[in-house]
Design an enzyme around this catalytic site. Structure first.
Site, mmCIF file in Angstrom:
data_model
loop_
_atom_site.group_PDB
_atom_site.id
_atom_site.type_symbol
_atom_site.label_atom_id
_atom_site.label_comp_id
_atom_site.label_asym_id
_atom_site.label_seq_id
_atom_site.Cartn_x
_atom_site.Cartn_y
_atom_site.Cartn_z
ATOM 1 N N LYS A 9 0.832 -1.203 0.000
ATOM 2 C CA LYS A 9 0.000 0.000 0.000
ATOM 3 C C LYS A 9 0.876 1.266 0.000
ATOM 4 O O LYS A 9 2.085 1.189 0.244
ATOM 5 C CB LYS A 9 -0.933 -0.048 1.222
ATOM 6 C CG LYS A 9 -1.903 -1.249 1.184
ATOM 7 C CD LYS A 9 -2.843 -1.257 2.400
ATOM 8 C CE LYS A 9 -3.808 -2.428 2.337
ATOM 9 N NZ LYS A 9 -4.779 -2.424 3.462
ATOM 10 N N TYR A 49 -12.383 -3.442 -3.534
ATOM 11 C CA TYR A 49 -12.921 -3.413 -2.163
ATOM 12 C C TYR A 49 -14.448 -3.397 -2.170
ATOM 13 O O TYR A 49 -15.057 -2.760 -1.299
ATOM 14 C CB TYR A 49 -12.382 -2.184 -1.432
ATOM 15 C CG TYR A 49 -10.970 -2.334 -0.889
ATOM 16 C CD1 TYR A 49 -10.584 -3.456 -0.130
ATOM 17 C CD2 TYR A 49 -10.011 -1.338 -1.089
ATOM 18 C CE1 TYR A 49 -9.299 -3.579 0.384
ATOM 19 C CE2 TYR A 49 -8.712 -1.464 -0.568
ATOM 20 C CZ TYR A 49 -8.374 -2.583 0.165
ATOM 21 O OH TYR A 49 -7.102 -2.706 0.686
ATOM 22 N N ASN A 113 -2.012 -0.188 6.981
ATOM 23 C CA ASN A 113 -1.413 -1.426 7.480
ATOM 24 C C ASN A 113 -0.541 -2.128 6.442
ATOM 25 O O ASN A 113 -0.399 -3.343 6.446
ATOM 26 C CB ASN A 113 -2.519 -2.347 8.023
ATOM 27 C CG ASN A 113 -3.560 -2.666 6.959
ATOM 28 O OD1 ASN A 113 -3.437 -2.258 5.828
ATOM 29 N ND2 ASN A 113 -4.577 -3.415 7.348
ATOM 30 N N HIS A 116 -1.921 -5.493 1.343
ATOM 31 C CA HIS A 116 -3.143 -6.286 1.106
ATOM 32 C C HIS A 116 -2.739 -7.674 0.637
ATOM 33 O O HIS A 116 -1.797 -7.820 -0.129
ATOM 34 C CB HIS A 116 -3.996 -5.629 0.010
ATOM 35 C CG HIS A 116 -5.076 -6.539 -0.494
ATOM 36 N ND1 HIS A 116 -6.268 -6.680 0.157
ATOM 37 C CD2 HIS A 116 -5.113 -7.402 -1.552
ATOM 38 C CE1 HIS A 116 -7.010 -7.575 -0.491
ATOM 39 N NE2 HIS A 116 -6.330 -8.030 -1.537
ATOM 40 N N GLU A 127 -9.370 -10.795 -7.805
ATOM 41 C CA GLU A 127 -8.508 -9.619 -7.673
ATOM 42 C C GLU A 127 -7.404 -9.615 -8.734
ATOM 43 O O GLU A 127 -7.060 -8.555 -9.271
ATOM 44 C CB GLU A 127 -7.920 -9.580 -6.258
ATOM 45 C CG GLU A 127 -9.008 -9.325 -5.212
ATOM 46 C CD GLU A 127 -8.533 -9.484 -3.771
ATOM 47 O OE1 GLU A 127 -7.325 -9.728 -3.544
ATOM 48 O OE2 GLU A 127 -9.382 -9.369 -2.865
HETATM 49 P P1 IDP Z 1 -7.604 -7.277 5.362
HETATM 50 O O1 IDP Z 1 -6.800 -6.264 4.599
HETATM 51 O O2 IDP Z 1 -6.828 -7.830 6.539
HETATM 52 O O3 IDP Z 1 -8.214 -8.345 4.495
HETATM 53 P P2 IDP Z 1 -10.270 -6.100 5.507
HETATM 54 O O4 IDP Z 1 -11.231 -6.318 6.616
HETATM 55 O O5 IDP Z 1 -10.557 -6.759 4.186
HETATM 56 O O6 IDP Z 1 -8.820 -6.482 6.043
HETATM 57 O O7 IDP Z 1 -10.192 -4.538 5.291
HETATM 58 C C1 IDP Z 1 -9.543 -3.978 4.160
HETATM 59 C C2 IDP Z 1 -8.681 -2.818 4.602
HETATM 60 O O8 IDP Z 1 -9.509 -1.761 5.066
HETATM 61 C C3 IDP Z 1 -7.747 -3.136 5.776
HETATM 62 O O9 IDP Z 1 -6.551 -3.761 5.365
HETATM 63 C C4 IDP Z 1 -7.521 -1.758 6.339
HETATM 64 O O10 IDP Z 1 -6.585 -1.020 5.548
HETATM 65 C C5 IDP Z 1 -8.885 -1.116 6.183
HETATM 66 N N1 IDP Z 1 -9.762 -1.333 7.352
HETATM 67 C C6 IDP Z 1 -10.511 -2.436 7.624
HETATM 68 N N2 IDP Z 1 -11.216 -2.309 8.740
HETATM 69 C C7 IDP Z 1 -10.937 -1.069 9.202
HETATM 70 C C8 IDP Z 1 -11.389 -0.321 10.363
HETATM 71 O O11 IDP Z 1 -12.201 -0.785 11.167
HETATM 72 N N3 IDP Z 1 -10.846 0.921 10.505
HETATM 73 C C9 IDP Z 1 -9.962 1.448 9.624
HETATM 74 N N4 IDP Z 1 -9.523 0.784 8.528
HETATM 75 C C10 IDP Z 1 -10.011 -0.461 8.315
HETATM 76 MG MG MG Z 2 -9.705 -8.242 3.040
#
Ligand code: IDP
Ligand code: MG
Length: 141
Positions: A9, A49, A113, A116, A127
């Site tokens: 990212k 997404y 974070n 992805h 994807e």
């Molecule tokens: P993942 O990346 O671990 O699969 P997902 O639940 O698919 O997690 O969420 C996609 C992305 O959206 C996360 O990697 C993060 O960057 C962001 N995200 C998900 N949940 C939250 C939240 O509750 N607060 C802020 N950002 C979130």
């Molecule tokens: Mg995800």
């Protein structure tokens, strides 16, 4: 589908951590089938997404993901590569992610974070077709 998609990212690119992150997958023994630095657009991210559209964090997520280049890549090497990669990526919240994972070792923020990784064989196939529609199953362009 034994390939999976990762995205380093924009925070990973800004922090100069792309080499560190990709190197972990290389040292594991996995192989890159494709990799490209790109600025992602809102339309592509809406497809990627789609499960998160309408959630409270969605607009922040898209603003973050479009603010600078990201490194999009396809990784392969073993059956269910997506599972190996997800283990190496770690939990979504870097504060909960285990040491030894990308997020656990290198991250502190929830949205930002670093990486992805596709979360199932079906997600990986979907994807990869979004980001690398011309990548066929033999890996030839
Ligand atoms: P993942 O990346 O671990 O699969 P997902 O639940 O698919 O997690 O969420 C996609 C992305 O959206 C996360 O990697 C993060 O960057 C962001 N995200 C998900 N949940 C939250 C939240 O509750 N607060 C802020 N950002 C979130
Ligand atoms: Mg995800």
């Amino acid at each position: 589908m034994d390939r999976t998609l990762i995205i380093c990212k924009p925070d990973a690119v800004e922090r100069g951590l792309v080499g560190e992150i990709l190197g972990r997958f290389e040292r594991k023994g996995l192989v890159f089938a494709a990799a490209e630095l790109r600025i992602l657009d809102k339309e592509t991210l809406a497809r990627h997404y789609e499960e998160h559209q309408g959630k409270a964090f969605y607009d922040d997520l898209v603003a973050f993901m479009t603010r600078g280049p990201a490194l999009v890549a396809v990784i392969e090497g073993v059956p269910d590569t997506w599972r190996v990669v997800r283990q190496m990526v770690g939990a979504t919240d870097p504060l909960q992610a285990a040491p030894g994972t990308v997020r656990g070792d290198l991250g502190l923020q929830f949205t930002e974070n670093l990486i992805h990784g596709s979360d199932s064989a079906e997600s990986a196939e979907r994807e990869i077709s979004i980001f690398f529609p011309d990548l066929n199953r033999t890996g030839q362009p």
